[in-house]
Design an enzyme around this catalytic site. Structure first.
Site, PDB file in Angstrom:
ATOM      1  N   HIS A 218      92.328  18.760  31.481  1.00 54.17           N
ATOM      2  CA  HIS A 218      93.041  17.499  31.665  1.00 54.17           C
ATOM      3  C   HIS A 218      94.107  17.317  30.578  1.00 54.17           C
ATOM      4  O   HIS A 218      95.273  17.071  30.853  1.00 54.17           O
ATOM      5  CB  HIS A 218      92.004  16.362  31.614  1.00 54.17           C
ATOM      6  CG  HIS A 218      91.023  16.481  30.467  1.00 54.17           C
ATOM      7  ND1 HIS A 218      90.218  17.583  30.307  1.00 54.17           N
ATOM      8  CD2 HIS A 218      90.759  15.694  29.405  1.00 54.17           C
ATOM      9  CE1 HIS A 218      89.494  17.464  29.212  1.00 54.17           C
ATOM     10  NE2 HIS A 218      89.811  16.307  28.636  1.00 54.17           N
TER      11      HIS A 218
ATOM     12  N   ASP B 288      94.966   8.621  26.621  1.00 51.17           N
ATOM     13  CA  ASP B 288      93.700   7.976  26.970  1.00 51.17           C
ATOM     14  C   ASP B 288      93.025   8.837  28.031  1.00 51.17           C
ATOM     15  O   ASP B 288      93.683   9.325  28.951  1.00 51.17           O
ATOM     16  CB  ASP B 288      93.884   6.545  27.463  1.00 51.17           C
ATOM     17  CG  ASP B 288      92.584   5.765  27.331  1.00 51.17           C
ATOM     18  OD1 ASP B 288      92.124   5.559  26.181  1.00 51.17           O
ATOM     19  OD2 ASP B 288      91.992   5.377  28.356  1.00 51.17           O
TER      20      ASP B 288
ATOM     21  N   ASN C 220      92.919   8.216  16.825  1.00 49.41           N
ATOM     22  CA  ASN C 220      92.004   8.262  15.682  1.00 49.41           C
ATOM     23  C   ASN C 220      90.950   9.332  15.902  1.00 49.41           C
ATOM     24  O   ASN C 220      89.980   9.413  15.147  1.00 49.41           O
ATOM     25  CB  ASN C 220      91.330   6.894  15.490  1.00 49.41           C
ATOM     26  CG  ASN C 220      92.265   5.927  14.780  1.00 49.41           C
ATOM     27  OD1 ASN C 220      92.835   6.257  13.743  1.00 49.41           O
ATOM     28  ND2 ASN C 220      92.457   4.752  15.365  1.00 49.41           N
TER      29      ASN C 220
END
Ligand code: ITT
Length: 190
Positions: free
Chosen positions: A174, A66, A6
């Site tokens: 990352h 994540d 989101n």
């Protein structure tokens, strides 16, 4: 494939990193408008939880990202709690202010961003991880990026992720590293 996020900034970065060869469907386009629960104690657990949620609802191939910022002087915090560090919501500015306050007077400011990408394809699960080492600045610098970018100085650079051009961030970040592992896996296996 559905990209289970989101976060519009992530979507923009991942589209740029993966390029036009990959066509991504957003959660909204897949008809998922609710917040996906992220209650796991690890970054990997949350990445898998987001991908599993989408897989269970749609049966479509999907992946989720994540990410956490791990600050050594804070024992790895905010880590898995990076989105809700200062408040219950995703208040990027409040999170940065809290981080600067927690590090007031601290000289050892090493940190890293860690991303785990969880992929579910034909019902099978795979994970890919990317990290970037750096230090936390003493004040915000730069207008680009999002989240903690204005406080993160990647090793070997004199500009924060919010000052560096997006292409440079994506090249060394990352997320860039984890997404290129995902792309490599897909190119070899699909
Ligand atoms: P989704 O779960 O919907 O993908 P999110 O914003 O909740 O979006 P995460 O839980 O993975 O995403 O990220 C936790 C927080 O870490 C995020 O809200 C940002 O504040 C920060 N963050 C993530 N990636 C970042 C990046 O590349 N640069 C700076 N901060 C970042």
């Amino acid at each position: 494939m559905i990209f289970a996020t989101n976060n519009a900034h992530k979507l923009e970065e991942v589209r740029a990193i993966l390029g036009e060869e990959f066509s991504l469907t957003t959660l909204r386009e897949a008809g998922i408008t609710e917040d996906i629960p992220e209650n796991e104690p690890t970054i990997e657990g949350n990445a898998l939880a987001k991908a599993r949620y989408v897989w269970a609802k749609t049966g479509c191939d999907c992946f989720a990202d994540d990410t956490g910022l791990e600050v050594d002087a804070l024992g790895g915090a905010p880590g898995v709690h990076s989105a809700r560090y200062a408040t219950d919501g995703h208040d990027f500015a409040a999170n940065r202010t809290k981080l600067l306050r927690e590090l007031e007077g601290v000289r050892e400011r090493t940190a890293r961003f860690r991303t785990v990408v969880a992929l579910i394809i034909d019902g099978k699960e795979y994970t890919f991880e990317g990290t970037v080492e750096g230090t936390i600045t003493c004040e915000e610098r730069g207008e680009g990026g999002f989240g903690y970018d204005a406080l993160f100085l990647p090793d070997g650079y004199t500009q924060t992720f919010a000052e560096l051009p997006a292409e440079v961030k994506n090249d060394i970040s990352h997320r860039g590293r984890a997404m290129r592992l995902l792309a490599g896996w897909l190119q070899e296996n699909r």
